[in-house]
Structures are given as structure tokens and as C-alpha cells.
Design a protein around this motif. Structure first.
Motif, PDB file in Angstrom:
ATOM      1  N   ASP A  78       3.314  -5.671   6.742  1.00 55.46           N
ATOM      2  CA  ASP A  78       3.478  -7.156   7.378  1.00 55.46           C
ATOM      3  C   ASP A  78       3.742  -8.200   6.587  1.00 55.46           C
ATOM      4  OD1 ASP A  78       0.672  -6.138   7.129  1.00 55.46           O
ATOM      5  OD2 ASP A  78       0.141  -8.444   7.234  1.00 55.46           O
ATOM      6  N   GLY A  79       3.102  -8.316   5.493  1.00 57.52           N
ATOM      7  CA  GLY A  79       3.335  -9.496   4.424  1.00 57.52           C
ATOM      8  C   GLY A  79       4.706  -9.331   4.007  1.00 57.52           C
ATOM      9  N   GLY A  80       5.121  -8.308   3.433  1.00 53.72           N
ATOM     10  CA  GLY A  80       6.466  -7.918   3.217  1.00 53.72           C
ATOM     11  C   GLY A  80       7.625  -8.244   3.952  1.00 53.72           C
ATOM     12  N   CYS A 106       0.860  -1.378  -0.128  1.00 52.99           N
ATOM     13  CA  CYS A 106      -0.072  -0.010   0.008  1.00 52.99           C
ATOM     14  C   CYS A 106       0.743   1.176   0.248  1.00 52.99           C
ATOM     15  CB  CYS A 106      -1.030   0.200   1.159  1.00 52.99           C
ATOM     16  SG  CYS A 106      -2.429  -0.565   0.909  1.00 52.99           S
TER      17      CYS A 106
HETATM   18  C1  LIG Z   1       6.654 -11.499  -5.473  1.00 58.53           C
HETATM   19  C2  LIG Z   1       5.590 -11.003  -5.418  1.00 58.53           C
HETATM   20  N1  LIG Z   1       4.433 -11.636  -4.964  1.00 58.53           N
HETATM   21  C3  LIG Z   1       3.291 -11.029  -4.921  1.00 58.53           C
HETATM   22  C4  LIG Z   1       3.145  -9.681  -5.256  1.00 58.53           C
HETATM   23  C5  LIG Z   1       1.695  -8.978  -5.178  1.00 58.53           C
HETATM   24  N2  LIG Z   1       1.647  -8.227  -3.939  1.00 58.53           N
HETATM   25  C6  LIG Z   1       2.101  -6.939  -4.085  1.00 58.53           C
HETATM   26  S1  LIG Z   1       1.632  -6.031  -2.733  1.00 58.53           S
HETATM   27  C7  LIG Z   1       1.077  -7.435  -1.870  1.00 58.53           C
HETATM   28  C8  LIG Z   1       0.668  -7.043  -0.300  1.00 58.53           C
HETATM   29  C9  LIG Z   1       1.348  -6.391   0.470  1.00 58.53           C
HETATM   30  O1  LIG Z   1       0.872  -6.511   1.781  1.00 58.53           O
HETATM   31  P1  LIG Z   1       1.590  -6.119   2.894  1.00 58.53           P
HETATM   32  O2  LIG Z   1       3.207  -6.248   2.896  1.00 58.53           O
HETATM   33  O3  LIG Z   1       1.364  -6.355   4.389  1.00 58.53           O
HETATM   34  O4  LIG Z   1       1.543  -4.487   2.553  1.00 58.53           O
HETATM   35  P2  LIG Z   1       0.242  -3.569   2.822  1.00 58.53           P
HETATM   36  O5  LIG Z   1      -0.078  -3.376   1.391  1.00 58.53           O
HETATM   37  O6  LIG Z   1      -0.770  -4.487   3.549  1.00 58.53           O
HETATM   38  O7  LIG Z   1       0.534  -2.424   3.537  1.00 58.53           O
HETATM   39  C10 LIG Z   1       1.324  -8.355  -2.552  1.00 58.53           C
HETATM   40  C11 LIG Z   1       0.602  -9.679  -2.346  1.00 58.53           C
HETATM   41  C12 LIG Z   1       4.180  -9.167  -5.595  1.00 58.53           C
HETATM   42  N3  LIG Z   1       3.979  -7.783  -5.850  1.00 58.53           N
HETATM   43  N4  LIG Z   1       5.358  -9.618  -5.782  1.00 58.53           N
END
Ligand SMILES: Cc1ncc(C[n+]2csc(CCOP(=O)(O)OP(=O)(O)O)c2C)c(N)n1
Ligand code: SF4
Ligand code: SF4
Ligand SMILES: [Mg+2]
Lengths: 298, 87, 390
Positions: A100-102, A47
């Protein structure tokens, strides 16, 4: 005194496209106020990266780079190494950011490498408890029983069936000099921790609880309130640690039952339908109570 | 050959994006009970609230305010209220 | 100075002469000796660089990406599985127009796991936007690494350069290599990196922004254009190197005994040694045969290839990689180049051999020459299969 002109000079500027009430943008603003202009930042895909840098626009007034989703910490390691070569390391803070995912899922390996090599980098995880940028899918930091689009509640499910991974302890296990957990609900505490992190050499981990309006499904005005309730229930213990040792915890001023926190959020509304849901709330209360016990929050 | 296209942006260029258009409601700072605690400045996610602790006069930048209502919700003395934007 | 050097040592030596500031590495056979030599140079203080031993190839590439964005010279090396793991970042480095130099010690791809040489790893990343050069021997590998930095850092190029070096065949083999004694001369050839846009607190640009549909195509076009432009830069880098150091291996391609050649063998990398020996023999026997060496695979030297092959009858392409579901790779691109130039008098025969470290013998080459006389436009047929395993 802060003038209108001065607000336009913030290092993380307005004009980004984050949701109305986004606590992540609030946290970034607060962090940048402390770190100042001699900072180079990385962001993982997510985001923050999306809403702050739609070419040709950018909300950053510091040098900033986004590479990929899982390599924020590795890119920051390279920046730190380059600054050493250029003889600029002493004057410049390297900030590495991800959601959190990253952080706890796909970026964990590169983060672990950065910690283990003890690069002089401040890593910030903006924890909104799911993959928000892609439409609210679960991550390893999604709390128990939260509805997400890949952990939906249903006839035979209460939503996310695992509790949150305890990421700060994973950071501490690397014996890095500083680990801290903060919240958008407590800006002074957050800024105090950033200030401390900035003064320490080596790898630092800061995790910030940042409520997300559409992901958690609540009215935008409640972002701060929810962040504070997460702390006051015991669900999100705030503390900081030097190496493996916790040096301070934020005490709960008045313990709040988890229900007060859960009921404001659409992602938990399925728990309020019947007795089985109530039993789940009890499980969540138990997590809060255990945190209170373990961290000595009262 | 301009390789910056799509890759490199100028610092703070987002200021050209007036996000005030997001707002359905905007705050009104009533200046009655304000204690000058500055919380509205801390908590505004956009960083658009400004003012002075001493004079206790605060205001916001309607060009960028998204109308989230956090400032009004968090004001400890209820000195900010949200009003509908006339569109 | 003339020295007997292992290929990896020659590569490390060439890299050292370019004086990179940040080197990252993650071990994978047959790349290991290269980064081991470099780490020893750093440990001995002979090379002043930050040497970062990372936890994965993904991070190896990400570390040099971050460092390169700060405007310092960077280098890493990998092979096979490591390269595939790195691929996402290689695209990103190219897309962000960062002049990183990467060595690939070319190796087969798993499964089945096999650590020996072929070019499947390189072919898997051929569309990343990285320039891809291929070295024929240890001497060229040494020189090519110095040239690689010059090409990558050209203001109108600004792309990563990958130097392909056959794993084991070159990386682990000792040959006489003439090294350059004067670092001043190398510095003259390769001036300090001076990037216009970099991560710098005085000029705080944002890198790696989102490009919406209105501009993404243009960003990709600019990269595509820079790759096309690099053709001249690669040729000039080779010529200037020749002027200053007296060694030349061709620009994008090189010709060997091509005058009046009716049959031409096209190849890349170390196999060219064997090919040239066979061609010498056949020439002596009176056969009109020559060799076309492809030195730059990306950018693809279409003009040079057409000019070299247009009067030939039979072209034999040595394919050390396979495209399942199609056939050859290099031969397909050559055939397409000729087709575009409306030349249909040349039969382009792609033969797949030398996979997973299997020797390409002089006998194999003789066999191909004989076969090609009787065949037309073979599309990557496998050579020398053991019937017992099929
Ligand atoms: C290698 C890879 N896998 C999947 C994605 C798709 N992707 C982009 S942002 C994202 C989610 C991010 O989540 P988070 O790190 O929690 O950050 P937030 O958007 O919640 O702030 C995903 C799954 C990607 N860009 N690259
Ligand atoms: S989806 Fe959530 S984290 Fe993303 S911008 Fe909106 S409120 Fe912020
Ligand atoms: S409504 Fe939201 S965006 Fe507008 S001034 Fe108040 S806190 Fe800031
Ligand atoms: Mg998230």
C-alpha cells in the motif's frame, strides 16, 4: 487432487520467510495460480520482496525483478515495451506488485504514468494498511484510528487521524479498462478477478486486503477471519469496475458491527478503554455505513 | 567475473529453506467430518496443504508448515486441530 | 556523409545508428532537442523503437531498467535536476549490471536555478557505478554514443554508460559532422545485444534480490572490478572504431602537444577547443605547454594521467564543478594519482570556472597559465568573481 510434489512446483514456492499467517503470501500464491508461468513480475521494495528473495534463495519460479520502492509500475512499463519489441507481448502477462505504501504513497506517480499510458500491465497492490516492512509505520492507506509506530495512540491521540485514501477510485479516475478490489478472505472471488484482469488488454488495477499479523497485532490464525470481517462490516467493499463504471459488488451476507472486527486487533485496542474511544468506534461505524450505502453492499 | 552474486537468484531456490522450524504447533487432519471443501488448501499461506477432494484425505508438509493455525481455524467442520510440536 | 548538425541532432543520429529498442524520455533543458529528434525519427518510421514519454525522470530510468532487464537495447537522456531525480535508479541500473546508455546534457544545478552549462550534475553522480565518458565536440558525441553501447554491452563490463555532452555549448550548436552511411558497418561494430541473464519465461531468474552482509560486499566488489576492467574495453572500442570508421579521439585520455610540455592544462568536454587554441598561441610563442584531455572520467584514467604528467612542472585543471567544503574534484583525483605514484615534483592547480554557463574565454586560460607559474597546488579557487556581488 493435489500431491505433495505438486505443491513444491507452485510458481510462488514455500520456503520464504514471511511471518506465520501472512495473508500477503496467501494472496500471492492465489494470484500466481491463475496467472501461470507465462508471467513476468516486478515487486516494489516491501515485505513481499524481502521475504521472497533472500539471495541466493527465491520463491519465484517466474522471471521476477525488484528495483526500488517507488518504481514497480515504471519498471513493468519498460518490460511491457520490451516484450512488444520482442514480439512476445501476446503470450506473456506483466504483473506489477507493491504494498500500500509503494502504491498509494511513494509509487503513486509512476503508477499514474503507467495507467495514463495504458500499458498492458496488471498492477496488484497488497494492502496491509501500513509500511510493514520497516516496522509498521502509517501509510496513506492506514485506516482511521489504527495504532502504527508513527501514528501511535497516546494521551491526546487515538492513533491514525485520517481515514484511508480511496485508492481504487484514483485508479478508476484514469479510465483504465479494469479496476478491482479483492480480499485474501475470499480466494475464489480474488481468483475470479485475476482471471478477468488477465483477459483484458491495457492497464489493470487490483487491490487486495491482506491482514498482517504483527502490524495489526492478532493471533496468526485470524488472518482469514479478519479479512472476511473487513468485508462483512462494510469497511472493505469488494467490487470491480470497467473504466469508470462499477460492474459488480460483493454483497454483505450478514452485516457485522465494526466492533467485532476492531476488537480482535491490537492496533485498535486503545479504542476499547473509555467513552472517548467508543465515540471513535462510532466514527468507524459511520465509515462502514457510508460504504454500504455508496456501493449498495446490502 | 560472476556478476550474479547477490543480484540474481535461481528460480524456486527458496525451497532449500525449511521453514517448518518456525512452527510451534502443527495441524492434525482428523479425517472424520471432512467434506472435501478444499478451503485448507486455498487458505494455507505457505501452500503446504495437499490432498484429494474425492477421498477427503488431506495432509500437510511439515518441512515448511509455519504453524499459523489458519487451516484449523477456517475448517468449517472442525476436522483439523492444532497440536504442539515436540521440540 | 558530411552534414552541418546541431549537437542534439548528432547525438540522436548516433543513437539511431545503435538501433535501441526502447527509449524513454522526460523533457529538461538542454536535453530536449535530443529526445525530440529521436521521437521524430520514431514518428517517421526511421527508427523502429518503443518511444515512451514518461511522467518523470525517475520513471524514465526505471522504464529503461525494466526493458534492459528483458535483454533489449535501451537509451534515455537527461540533465541537471532530472539527473538528480534519476540518481537512485542509476545506482540501481549499475548495481543490477544493466547496459543502459544515458546522455547527460550537462547543466548547472539549482538553487539558484540556471539552465546553462557546467559539470556539477555529472559530478553529483560520479560514484553510481556508471561509466562516464565526456565528448569534446559534436563529431565525438556522435561517435561516442555508438561506442557507448559497445562498451556497456561487453560481457565482462555490463554497466550503464553515461555520455556527457556540454549543454547548449554542444547540444544547441551547429558543427560539421561526418555521419556514417552504412548501418551494416555499424552492426558489424556493434553486434546485437546478447544477455546471458535476462527476464525470460524460459529461464525465470529473480533479479534484484536482497544481498545480506555475507555477500553484499562481494556484489559491490564485482561491480568495482567490472569498472576497472572497462578501461581496456573503452580503449579497444575507440581503436576498433578508428579501424572501421577512421576517427579517433584517444582512449581514456588524449594528449595534445604534450611532448616536452612543462605546463599542462587538463580539461574535459567542449572547453578543450578554447584550451587548444590558447596552447597553439603559447606554443608559437615558445612556451612548453600541452593539453591532456580526460575522455573517461569513470573509470578514472590514473595510469594514463600519471604517465602524461609525471615530467611536467605545472598542471592547470579546469574545474567546471565545485565540491563545497573541499575544493576541486578532478584536480584532487589527479593529485592523489601522482601522490600514489610518489611523484611530488608536480604542482596541480585546480581552478573553478565556467559555472552556470559563464564563458571560459581565451583570456581566462592565459590568466590561469600565468597564475599557475606562481602558485602551488591551488584547490579549486574560483576564477573571475564579480566583486560587486560578493
Ligand atoms: C525511496 C525509499 N524510501 C523508503 C524506503 C524504506 N522502505 C522500504 S519498504 C518500506 C515500506 C513498505 O511498505 P508497503 O509498500 O506498504 O509494503 P509492505 O512492506 O507493508 O508490504 C519502506 C518505507 C525505501 N526502500 N526506499
Ligand atoms: S509483517 Fe505482515 S505483511 Fe510482512 S510478512 Fe509479516 S505478516 Fe506478512
Ligand atoms: S498451520 Fe498454517 S502453514 Fe501449517 S498447514 Fe495449516 S495453514 Fe498451512
Ligand atoms: Mg503495507
Amino acid at each position: 487432487m493435489l500431491t505433495k510434489e505438486e505443491t513444491h512446483n507452485e510458481l510462488f514456492t514455500m520456503g520464504h520467510t514471511g511471518c506465520s499467517g501472512c495473508a500477503q503470501s496467501m494472496a500471492v500464491k492465489l494470484i500466481m495460480e491463475i496467472l501461470g508461468k507465462n508471467t513476468i513480475a516486478t515487486s516494489a521494495t516491501g515485505c513481499l520482496e524481502v521475504f521472497s528473495t533472500r539471495w541466493p534463495e527465491s520463491s519465484w519460479k517466474i522471471p521476477w525483478i525488484h528495483s526500488l520502492f517507488e518504481n514497480s509500475a515504471a519498471v513493468a512499463s519498460g518490460i511491457e515495451a520490451a516484450l512488444k519489441v520482442l514480439g512476445k507481448k501476446e503470450d506473456i502477462t506483466v504483473l506489477s506488485q507493491a504494498g500500500d505504501g509503494g502504491t498509494a504513497d511513494i509509487g503513486l506517480q509512476s503508477l499514474s504514468g503507467m495507467f495514463e499510458r495504458n500499458h498492458d500491465v496488471l498492477y496488484v497492490c497488497y494492502d496491509n494498511g501500513a509500511y510493514m516492512n520497516t516496522g509498521y509505520q502509517r501509510s496513506g492507506l492506514t485506516p482511521l484510528d489504527a495504532f502504527t509506530t508513527t501514528s501511535p495512540s497516546g494521551k491526546v491521540s487515538f492513533g491514525n487521524n485520517r481515514p484511508k485514501k480511496y485508492m481504487p477510485e484514483i485508479a478508476m479516475a484514469h479510465r483504465i479498462p479494469y479496476t478491482a478490489v479483492a480480499s485474501a478472505g475470499y480466494p475464489m472471488d480474488l481468483q475470479k478477478k485475476v482471471k478477468k484482469a488477465k483477459s483484458i488488454k491495457g492497464a489493470k488495477y487490483l487491490q487486495v486486503d491482506v491482514p498482517c499479523v504483527p502490524g495489526w497485532k492478532y493471533e496468526p490464525k485470524y488472518s482469514v477471519k479478519l479479512a472476511q470481517l473487513a468485508v462483512q462490516t462494510g469497511l472493505y467493499p469488494l467490487f470491480d469496475a470497467e473504466y469508470e463504471k462499477i460492474i459488480s459488488v460483493k454483497k454483505i451476507s450478514k452485516k457485522v458491527p465494526v466492533e467485532e472486527y476492531l476488537k480482535l486487533q491490537g492496533r485498535f485496542k486503545h479504542l476499547f478503554k473509555d467513552d472517548a474511544g467508543r465515540a471513535e468506534i462510532e466514527k468507524i461505524q459511520k465509515i462502514a455505513d457510508e460504504n454500504i450505502e455508496r456501493f449498495g453492499l446490502i | 567475473m560472476d556478476f550474479k552474486v547477490g543480484i540474481i537468484a535461481m528460480p524456486g531456490a527458496a525451497l532449500s529453506n525449511k521453514t517448518g522450524s518456525f512452527a510451534n504447533e502443527v495441524p492434525v487432519f482428523m479425517h472424520k467430518t471432512c467434506t472435501g471443501c478444499n478451503l485448507c488448501i486455498y487458505f494455507c499461506p505457505e501452500g503446504v496443504v495437499y490432498g484429494d477432494k474425492k477421498t477427503k484425505i488431506y495432509d500437510f508438509d511439515s518441512d515448511y508448515c509455519k504453524g499459523c493455525g489458519i487451516c484449523a481455524e477456517e475448517c468449517p467442520v472442525d476436522d483439523i486441530k492444532m497440536v504442539l510440536v515436540e521440540k | 556523409m558530411k552534414q552541418v548538425l546541431e549537437g542534439s541532432m548528432a547525438i540522436a543520429g548516433g543513437v539511431k545508428m545503435a538501433e535501441p529498442h526502447v527509449i524513454s524520455a522526460y523533457p529538461i533543458t538542454p536535453q530536449t532537442h535530443i529526445v525530440e529528434h529521436l521521437s521524430q525519427m520514431v514518428a517517421d518510421g526511421d527508427l523502429k523503437a518503443e518511444f515512451i514519454m514518461v511522467e518523470s525522470e525517475h520513471s524514465a530510468a526505471s522504464v529503461v531498467l525494466g526493458a534492459s532487464a528483458c535483454g533489449v537495447r535501451t537509451y534515455t537522456a537527461t540533465a541537471a535536476q532530472g539527473l538528480l531525480y534519476m540518481e537512485e535508479v542509476v545506482y540501481n541500473i549499475a548495481g543490477m549490471r544493466l547496459p543502459v546508455v544515458i546522455t547527460i546534457a550537462n547543466r548547472a544545478i539549482s538553487a539558484p536555478i540556471n539552465i546553462w552549462n557546467d559539470m556539477q550534475d555529472a559530478m553529483a553522480i560520479r560514484d553510481t557505478g556508471a561509466i562516464m565518458l565526456v565528448a569534446e565536440n559534436n563529431q565525438e558525441a556522435y561517435d561516442m554514443h555508438i561506442q557507448a553501447f559497445k562498451i556497456a554491452e561487453n560481457r565482462d563490463v555490463m554497466l550503464p554508460v553515461i555520455v556527457n555532452v556540454d549543454g547548449f555549448v554542444l547540444t544547441h550548436t551547429f558543427e560539421v559532422v561526418e555521419t556514417i552511411d552504412s548501418i551494416e558497418k555499424v552492426r558489424e561494430y556493434l553486434p546485437p545485444l546478447n544477455m546471458e541473464y535476462k527476464l525470460d519465461v524460459e529461464n525465470p531468474y529473480s533479479f534484484g534480490t536482497i544481498a545480506e552482509p555475507s555477500v553484499y560486499t562481494e556484489a559491490r566488489y564485482n561491480l568495482y572490478n567490472a569498472m576497472n576492467f572497462s578501461r581496456n574495453v573503452i580503449i579497444d572500442a575507440a581503436k576498433e572504431f578508428d579501424d572501421m570508421f577512421g576517427r579517433f579521439y584517444g582512449g581514456l585520455t588524449d594528449s595534445y602537444k604534450m611532448d616536452d610540455a612543462q605546463t599542462v592544462i587538463v580539461a574535459m568536454g567542449s572547453v578543450l577547443g578554447t584550451v587548444k587554441d590558447v596552447v597553439d598561441e603559447l606554443r608559437e610563442a615558445g612556451k612548453k605547454i600541452g593539453v591532456l584531455k580526460v575522455r573517461s572520467f569513470r573509470p578514472f584514467p590514473e595510469e594514463e594521467i600519471v604517465a602524461a604528467l609525471k615530467n611536467a612542472k605545472n598542471v592547470i585543471v579546469i574545474e567546471k564543478a565545485i565540491c563545497p567544503g573541499k575544493g576541486g574534484i578532478l584536480s584532487v583525483e589527479i593529485r592523489d594519482s601522482l601522490f600514489k605514484h610518489k611523484i611530488n615534483s608536480v604542482s596541480v592547480n585546480g581552478y573553478t570556472l565556467g559555472l552556470g554557463g559563464r564563458d571560459i574565454t581565451p583570456g581566462n586560460i592565459h590568466g590561469l597559465v600565468e597564475r599557475a607559474e606562481k602558485e602551488e597546488n591551488v584547490d579549486g579557487e574560483f576564477i573571475g568573481l564579480s566583486q560587486q556581488y560578493l
